[in-house]
Scaffold this motif. Structure first.
Motif, PDB file in Angstrom:
ATOM      1  N   HIS A 107       2.657  -1.049   8.353  1.00  0.00           N
ATOM      2  CA  HIS A 107       3.444   0.406   7.940  1.00  0.00           C
ATOM      3  C   HIS A 107       4.874  -0.206   7.963  1.00  0.00           C
ATOM      4  N   SER A 108       5.287   0.039   6.782  1.00  0.00           N
ATOM      5  CA  SER A 108       6.733  -0.214   6.501  1.00  0.00           C
ATOM      6  C   SER A 108       8.174   1.627   6.825  1.00  0.00           C
ATOM      7  N   PHE A 109       9.138   1.751   6.394  1.00  0.00           N
ATOM      8  CA  PHE A 109       9.965   1.787   6.993  1.00  0.00           C
ATOM      9  C   PHE A 109      10.779   1.880   6.109  1.00  0.00           C
ATOM     10  N   HIS A 110      11.989   2.933   5.524  1.00  0.00           N
ATOM     11  CA  HIS A 110      13.104   1.965   5.077  1.00  0.00           C
ATOM     12  C   HIS A 110      14.201   1.837   6.354  1.00  0.00           C
ATOM     13  N   MET A 111      14.601   1.572   6.479  1.00  0.00           N
ATOM     14  CA  MET A 111      15.268   0.310   7.753  1.00  0.00           C
ATOM     15  C   MET A 111      17.097   1.934   8.609  1.00  0.00           C
ATOM     16  N   HIS A 112      17.689   2.369   7.723  1.00  0.00           N
ATOM     17  CA  HIS A 112      18.013   3.973   8.464  1.00  0.00           C
ATOM     18  C   HIS A 112      17.024   4.364   8.955  1.00  0.00           C
ATOM     19  N   GLU A 152       0.719  -1.186  -0.462  1.00  0.00           N
ATOM     20  CA  GLU A 152      -0.056   0.169  -0.074  1.00  0.00           C
ATOM     21  C   GLU A 152       0.474   1.359   0.107  1.00  0.00           C
ATOM     22  N   ASP A 153       2.135   1.385   0.802  1.00  0.00           N
ATOM     23  CA  ASP A 153       2.568   2.887   1.382  1.00  0.00           C
ATOM     24  C   ASP A 153       2.985   3.191  -0.053  1.00  0.00           C
ATOM     25  N   ASP A 154       3.345   3.953  -0.400  1.00  0.00           N
ATOM     26  CA  ASP A 154       4.312   4.364  -1.339  1.00  0.00           C
ATOM     27  C   ASP A 154       5.734   4.936  -0.640  1.00  0.00           C
ATOM     28  N   ASP A 155       5.373   6.061  -0.031  1.00  0.00           N
ATOM     29  CA  ASP A 155       6.384   6.432   0.986  1.00  0.00           C
ATOM     30  C   ASP A 155       6.796   6.025   2.320  1.00  0.00           C
ATOM     31  N   CYS A 156       8.154   6.450   3.055  1.00  0.00           N
ATOM     32  CA  CYS A 156       7.868   6.396   4.525  1.00  0.00           C
ATOM     33  C   CYS A 156       8.010   6.803   4.987  1.00  0.00           C
ATOM     34  N   GLY A 157       6.752   6.184   6.291  1.00  0.00           N
ATOM     35  CA  GLY A 157       6.524   6.736   7.305  1.00  0.00           C
ATOM     36  C   GLY A 157       6.791   8.252   7.840  1.00  0.00           C
TER      37      GLY A 157
END
Length: 100
Positions: A54-59, A20-25
């Protein structure tokens, strides 16, 4: 008729397989790009999805979890952040310090 190809230019594109998500929260940069700490997208800048979806960049997530004010919670829904699909969730939890 015989044709000789002297040169060619190959072009490719890739995308993360995200539902779903297109960008890091956290940093609000698209997943096809990189987090502010990285220069190139791909395996060096992986995406982490939590059990809360919810999805995020690891860093970005690593920096967020290390903050005392986050208390190991998802920046979007404030649930305790647990990485989706792992049995041991201790790496996503902040270290608990004994009170004196």
């Amino acid at each position: 008729m015989k044709v000789n190809i002297l040169s060619y230019n190959a072009v490719a594109a890739w995308r993360w397989d995200m539902p779903e998500d297109d960008d890091c929260g956290i940093c609000r940069v698209q997943f096809d790009g990189t987090c502010p700490k990285c220069k190139f997208p791909g395996d060096d800048c992986p995406i982490i999805m939590g059990q809360c979806t919810h999805s995020f960049h690891m860093h970005c997530l690593d920096t967020w979890i290390k903050q005392e004010s986050s208390q190991g919670r998802c920046p979007m829904c404030r649930q305790v952040f647990r990485i989706k699909g792992t049995a041991d969730q201790s790496e996503a939890q902040p270290e608990q310090t004994p009170e004196s």
